[in-house]
Structures are given as C-alpha cells and as structure tokens.
Design an enzyme around this catalytic site. Sequence first.
Site, PDB file in Angstrom:
ATOM      1  N   GLU A 197      -3.672 -30.095  71.068  1.00 45.30           N
ATOM      2  CA  GLU A 197      -3.351 -29.263  72.241  1.00 45.30           C
ATOM      3  C   GLU A 197      -4.079 -29.758  73.484  1.00 45.30           C
ATOM      4  OE1 GLU A 197      -2.465 -24.903  70.271  1.00 45.30           O
ATOM      5  OE2 GLU A 197      -4.516 -25.541  70.493  1.00 45.30           O
TER       6      GLU A 197
ATOM      7  N   SER B 177     -10.308 -19.580  64.146  1.00 44.57           N
ATOM      8  CA  SER B 177     -10.309 -18.550  65.172  1.00 44.57           C
ATOM      9  C   SER B 177     -11.512 -17.654  64.928  1.00 44.57           C
ATOM     10  CB  SER B 177      -9.021 -17.740  65.065  1.00 44.57           C
ATOM     11  OG  SER B 177      -9.218 -16.447  65.577  1.00 44.57           O
TER      12      SER B 177
ATOM     13  N   LYS C 105      -6.511 -18.652  60.526  1.00 37.46           N
ATOM     14  CA  LYS C 105      -6.097 -19.666  61.494  1.00 37.46           C
ATOM     15  C   LYS C 105      -6.779 -21.019  61.327  1.00 37.46           C
ATOM     16  CE  LYS C 105      -4.427 -18.322  65.388  1.00 37.46           C
ATOM     17  NZ  LYS C 105      -3.149 -18.472  66.041  1.00 37.46           N
TER      18      LYS C 105
ATOM     19  N   HIS D  72      18.436 -30.992  70.446  1.00 34.04           N
ATOM     20  CA  HIS D  72      18.290 -29.610  70.945  1.00 34.04           C
ATOM     21  C   HIS D  72      17.330 -28.799  70.076  1.00 34.04           C
ATOM     22  CE1 HIS D  72      22.008 -30.469  73.252  1.00 34.04           C
ATOM     23  NE2 HIS D  72      22.389 -31.051  72.124  1.00 34.04           N
TER      24      HIS D  72
END
Length: 456
Positions: free
Chosen positions: A289, A276, A282, A155
């Site tokens: 992704e 970024s 970043k 979970h």
Amino acid sequence: MKLWGGRFTKEENRLVHKFNESLSFDQRFYAQDIRGSIAHVTMLAACGIITDNEKETIIKTLNEIKEEIDSGKLVFGNEAEDIHSFVEAELISRTGDTGKKLHTGRSRNDQVALDMRLYTRDVIDELAVLETDLLKELYALMEKNLDTYMPGFTHLQKAQPVTLAHHLGAYFEMFIRDRSRLKDTRERMNYCPLGGGALAGTTYPLDRELTASLLDFNGPTLNSMDSVSDRDYLLELLSDLSITMMHLSRFCEEVIMWNSNEYRFIELDDAYSTGSSIMPQKKNPDIAELIRGKCGRVYGHLMALLTTMKGLPLAYNKDMQEDKEGAFDAMDTVCDCLALFTDMLKTITVNKENMENSAKNGFTNATDAADWLVKNGVPFRDAHGIIGRLVLLCIEKDISLDELPLEEYKKISPVFNEEIYDAIAMKTCVDKRNTIGAPGRKAMEKVLEKYKDLIS
Ligand code: ARG
C-alpha cells in the site's frame, strides 16, 4: 565564510541565510563535488594554468577532505551556503593561496550543473541494478508458474484463462521498458557542463574535452548558456521515475487484491504485512500500500520542477536550486520501492489451487467450450447461445462447466461428447494459445528464452 563577502557590508540576516542556503541538502553530493574539482585542477595543470605542484597539493587535500567527511570526522557546519563553498573554504583553510586557485576558470553555476549530473548519473546506475534485480526475480517466478492457471481479467471481470507466468510477464515487459528509458536518459545527459562558467564560458584556455573524458562523459556540452541552465535531464529522469512508480503501483494494487480474503491467490510474508491494533484477524499489506501511495510524491516532484523551470529566462537563476530536494526524494523513493518490492516478491506464497479454481468458477473457459462446438460443426452464433445456457445452468447449480455431467450437456445439444471435458480443461485452454506473446506454455518458453539475455 562567504565567498562573495567583499560586496556586502551588512551581516546577513539569519532567516535570509536559512532561506538561501542549500548545504543542508546538497551536502549529499560532496563526493561528486570533490571528484569534479579533482578533474578540474588536473585539466588546469595540463593546460599550464596552475603548476603541477599546486595540482598535487589541491588533489591531496581534497582527498583528505573527502575521507574525513566519509568517516564523519569533518562535519558540515551551518556557515557555508552550499557544498561548493564548504569544500572550497575547507581547502583554502588547509592550503592557503594554493587552494584559492581551485576556482580558476569555473563558476558555481557550471559546478552545480556538473555535480548534479554526476550524482544523477550515479543514481541512474544504481537504479539500473535495482531494476535488473526485479527483472531477475520476476523471471524466476515466471519460470516456476508456467502452469499456474488463473483468470485473466478485463473490466476486472474474469475473462479468459492465463497463467501467473503470463500475467507477471506483462510487468516484466513494463520494467524492461523502464530500464531502457533510464538508459536513454543517461545517454542524453552524459555531456560535461564544466567550462560553461557563469554563463559565457571563460577566457582561460581550458581543455573541456579533457575534463569531460576524466569524468567519463561522452564529451563537453556545446553551449555555455545551456550548460548552466539545462535541467531537462532531471525532468526526463523524474518522468522515467513517475512511470516506474505507476507500474509498481499497479502491481501493488494487484498484490493487495490477490492477498485479500476474497481472492486468496497469494499470501504475503509476515515481514511485509502488519497486524491491526484492534482487529485480531487482520494481516494488512502495508508495504504494498505504501509503495502504491508513494507514487503521488514522485509525480508531484515532476510537476514541481516542470513548474519551476517554466518561464525562467536564460541562463542560471537561483530558482534552479529548487531542482534538488524533489529530485533527491524521488530518487530515494524509487530506489527504496524497487528494493522492497523485489524482496516482497521473493517471499510471497502462490496459492495455485485457488487461482485455478477461480478461473474455473468464473467460466473463463466458456469461449473455448463454444470453439469446441464450432469445431464439431455448430455455427459460432448458435454455439455462443448453447454455452450461454449451460453457464446459466451452472450458476443455478453453483458449479463450474467441468463439473456439469455430460447428460446435462447433451440435454442442451446432442453434439456434446466426453471430449468436451478435455477441451475446457484450463491446461488445454491455455496451451492452445501459442502465438508469440500468448500464455500457452510453448509460446511462453520461447519468450523466456528471449528474456534470458536481458537479465544476465
Ligand atoms: N546552491 C546553488 C544551486 O544549487 C549553487 C549555484 C549558485 N550560484 C549562484 N550564482 N548563486 O543552484
């Protein structure tokens, strides 16, 4: 040049040509088309349907055409409808009447069925190599991380301690199954459809066994209507590829989380991250992704072809030309994703300390602490309650179970002694789990030994 120009009088409308043509995408299997034609004429000559001289001329010219396409000297114009027409027209322009004999006893319907199978079979072999490279990389990482302790989750809540090797081993199992699924698909599709003709075979005395063996097939297909209209093998491949993408996507999701500031379990190499344009801090895991994102297009191609095939009457229908672009895109996508993912894994840095601390701070050793009490005579239900109270105390103090002083343990139960610390050490918790398939070092070493044969 139109192969079927004789029956048509009006100049074909340009839009119709553009809509109908497949050369723009089936040109990618020119090598397979030529290989198939060479096998076909070899068989025609062996059966006495064409002469040996004619065979030699056709093969020599087909090889020249292939070399010229390879080198870029011969380019695909936009005149021909598909790669089959292109190669045949080129052969005829170079050899005249001899070249016109190539298509004896053959239709584009069985020809395209053959070419796509040959191409797909080549890609399956390429995919098997890429899968094996990935398995090898995973194996190396597993060997290095048999004592890299980390929380195992259920979970997405920290549950019990495992090791990174064990976690990676779960993916190893998935990719082993993926590779064997591809092998099954290859085995089932490996029959030669050439000789099926348009749909009803041919009146020429073709030796289909010979053609099949020249092209390394297990044998000829046994029903000519099925030969030209079966696309099951592509559906199987797309399903195999969808499952592989799903596995890669799950793995990427974990890589993305583990690489985040909240986890800091691993660090991706700069080459697999991007910055970024506005936020200087970043370092985004773009490659992981994108692999996760590309899952959608592969699933999509599976659905598209299933839908195209649904309701098609036997035998060949032009709808089937729609099998190619999606299948090619799926094959390209999965080849790229496997190669990139393997390279990305090669360059990750594993932060062992953070992984182990995360397991401790998540009380993943609480079950083991309760088990220790049980071994020392406390009934399990009571032990569960005692450890629950200790966990609560640790949460209040913001420490882990192994940082809690013995007096505090004793305050809650007099049964505790020094040994508890050894019992709840990550190493102990993991290494006690030694049934086959469990994360303990001994169990993992046995499993790694079994895996050795699978990656050599
Ligand atoms: N380009 C066609 C395809 O990909 C080749 C077969 C054409 N056959 C025909 N009868 N029009 O399916």
